[in-house]
Scaffold this motif. Structure first.
Motif, PDB file in Angstrom:
ATOM      1  N   ASP A  49      58.873   9.515 -13.082  1.00 14.47           N
ATOM      2  CA  ASP A  49      57.550   9.763 -13.659  1.00 14.47           C
ATOM      3  C   ASP A  49      57.389   9.098 -15.021  1.00 14.47           C
ATOM      4  O   ASP A  49      56.332   8.536 -15.321  1.00 14.47           O
ATOM      5  N   ILE A  50      58.437   9.137 -15.852  1.00 17.31           N
ATOM      6  CA  ILE A  50      58.302   8.521 -17.175  1.00 17.31           C
ATOM      7  C   ILE A  50      58.236   6.998 -17.079  1.00 17.31           C
ATOM      8  O   ILE A  50      57.518   6.364 -17.843  1.00 17.31           O
ATOM      9  N   GLU A  51      58.952   6.416 -16.120  1.00 12.69           N
ATOM     10  CA  GLU A  51      58.855   4.962 -15.918  1.00 12.69           C
ATOM     11  C   GLU A  51      57.447   4.599 -15.461  1.00 12.69           C
ATOM     12  O   GLU A  51      56.858   3.619 -15.955  1.00 12.69           O
ATOM     13  N   LYS A  52      56.904   5.358 -14.526  1.00  7.88           N
ATOM     14  CA  LYS A  52      55.554   5.074 -14.022  1.00  7.88           C
ATOM     15  C   LYS A  52      54.521   5.218 -15.128  1.00  7.88           C
ATOM     16  O   LYS A  52      53.600   4.406 -15.223  1.00  7.88           O
ATOM     17  N   LEU A  53      54.681   6.228 -15.972  1.00  9.25           N
ATOM     18  CA  LEU A  53      53.768   6.423 -17.098  1.00  9.25           C
ATOM     19  C   LEU A  53      53.798   5.221 -18.035  1.00  9.25           C
ATOM     20  O   LEU A  53      52.753   4.674 -18.403  1.00  9.25           O
ATOM     21  N   LEU A  54      54.997   4.785 -18.393  1.00  6.90           N
ATOM     22  CA  LEU A  54      55.129   3.645 -19.297  1.00  6.90           C
ATOM     23  C   LEU A  54      54.575   2.374 -18.667  1.00  6.90           C
ATOM     24  O   LEU A  54      53.824   1.629 -19.309  1.00  6.90           O
ATOM     25  N   ARG A  55      54.911   2.117 -17.419  1.00  5.84           N
ATOM     26  CA  ARG A  55      54.408   0.909 -16.749  1.00  5.84           C
ATOM     27  C   ARG A  55      52.891   0.932 -16.653  1.00  5.84           C
ATOM     28  O   ARG A  55      52.231  -0.093 -16.853  1.00  5.84           O
ATOM     29  N   SER A  56      52.332   2.086 -16.369  1.00  5.84           N
ATOM     30  CA  SER A  56      50.876   2.209 -16.277  1.00  5.84           C
ATOM     31  C   SER A  56      50.213   1.858 -17.608  1.00  5.84           C
ATOM     32  O   SER A  56      49.218   1.124 -17.642  1.00  5.84           O
ATOM     33  N   GLU A  57      50.769   2.369 -18.694  1.00 10.10           N
ATOM     34  CA  GLU A  57      50.197   2.081 -20.016  1.00 10.10           C
ATOM     35  C   GLU A  57      50.345   0.600 -20.375  1.00 10.10           C
ATOM     36  O   GLU A  57      49.432   0.006 -20.943  1.00 10.10           O
ATOM     37  N   LEU A  58      51.481   0.008 -20.045  1.00  5.40           N
ATOM     38  CA  LEU A  58      51.657  -1.424 -20.315  1.00  5.40           C
ATOM     39  C   LEU A  58      50.654  -2.247 -19.508  1.00  5.40           C
ATOM     40  O   LEU A  58      50.052  -3.190 -20.016  1.00  5.40           O
ATOM     41  N   TRP A  78      64.142   6.222 -24.955  1.00  2.05           N
ATOM     42  CA  TRP A  78      64.511   7.519 -24.404  1.00  2.05           C
ATOM     43  C   TRP A  78      63.323   8.132 -23.681  1.00  2.05           C
ATOM     44  O   TRP A  78      62.175   7.991 -24.120  1.00  2.05           O
ATOM     45  N   GLY A  79      63.621   8.829 -22.602  1.00  3.81           N
ATOM     46  CA  GLY A  79      62.578   9.470 -21.806  1.00  3.81           C
ATOM     47  C   GLY A  79      61.697  10.400 -22.623  1.00  3.81           C
ATOM     48  O   GLY A  79      60.478  10.398 -22.476  1.00  3.81           O
ATOM     49  N   VAL A 123      59.134 -13.949 -21.822  1.00  4.76           N
ATOM     50  CA  VAL A 123      59.595 -13.774 -23.203  1.00  4.76           C
ATOM     51  C   VAL A 123      61.023 -13.233 -23.252  1.00  4.76           C
ATOM     52  O   VAL A 123      61.544 -12.956 -24.332  1.00  4.76           O
ATOM     53  N   ARG A 124      61.639 -13.105 -22.081  1.00 10.75           N
ATOM     54  CA  ARG A 124      63.033 -12.667 -21.943  1.00 10.75           C
ATOM     55  C   ARG A 124      63.288 -11.325 -22.630  1.00 10.75           C
ATOM     56  O   ARG A 124      64.245 -11.157 -23.391  1.00 10.75           O
ATOM     57  N   ILE A 125      62.407 -10.368 -22.342  1.00 12.44           N
ATOM     58  CA  ILE A 125      62.566  -9.009 -22.850  1.00 12.44           C
ATOM     59  C   ILE A 125      62.766  -8.074 -21.664  1.00 12.44           C
ATOM     60  O   ILE A 125      62.060  -8.175 -20.656  1.00 12.44           O
ATOM     61  N   LEU A 126      63.718  -7.157 -21.833  1.00 16.77           N
ATOM     62  CA  LEU A 126      64.003  -6.140 -20.825  1.00 16.77           C
ATOM     63  C   LEU A 126      63.813  -4.769 -21.449  1.00 16.77           C
ATOM     64  O   LEU A 126      64.148  -4.565 -22.617  1.00 16.77           O
ATOM     65  N   VAL A 127      63.322  -3.834 -20.655  1.00 18.32           N
ATOM     66  CA  VAL A 127      63.163  -2.463 -21.135  1.00 18.32           C
ATOM     67  C   VAL A 127      63.893  -1.526 -20.174  1.00 18.32           C
ATOM     68  O   VAL A 127      63.678  -1.580 -18.961  1.00 18.32           O
ATOM     69  N   PHE A 128      64.743  -0.686 -20.739  1.00 17.82           N
ATOM     70  CA  PHE A 128      65.383   0.389 -19.990  1.00 17.82           C
ATOM     71  C   PHE A 128      64.776   1.697 -20.462  1.00 17.82           C
ATOM     72  O   PHE A 128      64.695   1.946 -21.661  1.00 17.82           O
ATOM     73  N   VAL A 129      64.356   2.530 -19.522  1.00 14.83           N
ATOM     74  CA  VAL A 129      63.873   3.866 -19.834  1.00 14.83           C
ATOM     75  C   VAL A 129      65.017   4.819 -19.483  1.00 14.83           C
ATOM     76  O   VAL A 129      65.295   5.068 -18.320  1.00 14.83           O
ATOM     77  N   PRO A 179      67.307  -3.573 -14.902  1.00 13.31           N
ATOM     78  CA  PRO A 179      66.327  -3.113 -15.897  1.00 13.31           C
ATOM     79  C   PRO A 179      65.045  -2.571 -15.257  1.00 13.31           C
ATOM     80  O   PRO A 179      64.584  -3.073 -14.240  1.00 13.31           O
ATOM     81  N   ASP A 180      64.488  -1.546 -15.907  1.00 12.75           N
ATOM     82  CA  ASP A 180      63.286  -0.892 -15.395  1.00 12.75           C
ATOM     83  C   ASP A 180      62.061  -1.789 -15.503  1.00 12.75           C
ATOM     84  O   ASP A 180      61.218  -1.810 -14.612  1.00 12.75           O
ATOM     85  N   ILE A 181      61.955  -2.517 -16.610  1.00 13.03           N
ATOM     86  CA  ILE A 181      60.800  -3.390 -16.861  1.00 13.03           C
ATOM     87  C   ILE A 181      61.324  -4.717 -17.403  1.00 13.03           C
ATOM     88  O   ILE A 181      62.143  -4.732 -18.325  1.00 13.03           O
TER      89      ILE A 181
END
Length: 125
Positions: free
Chosen positions: A9-18, A99-100, A43-49, A36-38
């Motif tokens: 749910d927190i990954e979906k929330l973050l992806r939705s906002e992005l 962090w979540g 731009v070679r950026i990775l995001v881990f939730v 990686p989650d995102i």
């Protein structure tokens, strides 16, 4: 084994906002260390939730309240996270870990961190 490791749910929330802010990305990229989650490939950026429990938020404060099995499991997760981050940086990826609880409690601050990094490196291309 019943705990979801992706599309939480927190990954979906973050992806939705992005996505609402016009940022496009890939999710759960399996051919990169740590899956990686995102991922922003351009731009070679990775995001881990990182979930607070599973990835050991303030682990030293509460680890002694856990049975040995869970203490070892979470410690291995922390070590694997560090190893994956080092490997990704050697591959010239910029790694952002959030962090979540920060996504849930202060999504704007989390979004600002990601968007600022994206804009910084997008403007260099």
């Amino acid at each position: 084994s019943r705990v979801k490791s992706e599309d939480t749910d927190i990954e979906k929330l973050l992806r939705s906002e992005l996505h609402k802010r016009g940022l496009r990305f890939r999710k759960n990229v399996a051919n990169l260390p740590g899956k990686p989650d995102i991922v922003f490939p351009g731009v070679r950026i990775l995001v881990f939730v990182d979930g607070d429990f599973w990835h050991g938020y303030r682990f030293l404060q509460w680890k002694n309240s856990l049975p040995v099995f869970w203490k070892n499991k979470i410690q291995k997760n922390i070590e694997r996270d560090k190893l994956n981050t080092m490997q990704l940086r050697k591959m010239h990826w910029r790694v952002i870990r959030v962090w979540g609880h920060n996504v849930e409690n202060n999504i704007e601050k989390t979004m600002t961190k990601i968007i600022n990094a994206h804009n910084k490196y997008n403007n260099q291309n």
